[in-house]
Design an enzyme around this catalytic site. Sequence first.
Site, short mmCIF file in Angstrom:
data_model
loop_
_atom_site.label_atom_id
_atom_site.label_comp_id
_atom_site.label_asym_id
_atom_site.label_seq_id
_atom_site.Cartn_x
_atom_site.Cartn_y
_atom_site.Cartn_z
CE LYS A 8 -31.13 -24.71 50.95
NZ LYS A 8 -31.61 -25.93 50.37
CG ASP A 15 -38.14 -26.01 46.32
OD1 ASP A 15 -38.32 -27.23 46.52
OD2 ASP A 15 -37.46 -25.29 47.07
#
Length: 311
Positions: free
Chosen positions: A191, A217
């Site tokens: 990203k 995450d």
Amino acid sequence: MKLVAGNSNPPLAEAVAAYLNMPLTKASIRRFSDEEVFVEIHENVRGEDVFVIQSTSAPANDNLMELLITIDALRRASARRITAVIPYFGYARQDRKPGPRTPISAKLVANLITTAGAHRVLTIDLHAGQIQGFFDIPTDNLFGAPVMSADITQRFGKENLMVVSPDVGGVVRARALAKRLNNAPLAIVDKRRERPGESEVMNIIGDVTDRFCILVDDIVDSAGTLCNAAAALKAKGAKEVVAYVSHGVLSGGAVARVGSSQLAELVITDSIMATEAVRVSQRIRRLTIAPLIAEAVHRIAEETSVSSLFD
């Protein structure tokens, strides 16, 4: 051994105390009319091994000051050893200089905790492992992966699993979880972040077609990264997308964003006390890390190995 709880996450502190089969130490942490923090310990702690349980989550500055003043009160009360148990270490994302004339606030906070009188620190899933080196005192960084992998195996063990890192920086964390899941394959979301708090998914590295994807995450704040990643994975043919995150900051409209996203479920730990919006959300589920923290506290008090908890 004594356990002292701050105001940041009383349910977690109570769960840790219950696991250890011991009461929380009586203490008052209150505010004066001008919002100054005042701490008073109501039990004798002279010569005791004291553990202060306090996340520095929102309101971060208030909770940080509570932690510092509590440590100072215990030091002046002649506690033998003070361990700051910080399930969620705030300011961890400010661990380097991203540009000129900016602070490294994680190092500053580490200095404050040490100066206040803490002898050691116990935390979970630091945003960056090198933050352990910011402290000049022993620091144990526990991992939520064992708790997460057990839950994934129980609920989704029969699925065609693939672990996905939402960015390149989280590959090590994702690989560690994949290893626990019988060496599940790994994919990466590439990203580009245009501005703070916003992210744009560019590409998926790895074939996720018909895979049950586990996004992993350490912190979910605005949830933009996870939601964009989930949408990209579904667009590439993923069967289902579930996210496992250690610390559910979930600020602003994050809960609503998760509710309207392609995520089938967001699983967080109770390192941060849940807001009402999180508690009532149908898409967000919480795992407790109280047994993990309690076991680490017990081992530190008994001077036995903490690293074996990582196995």
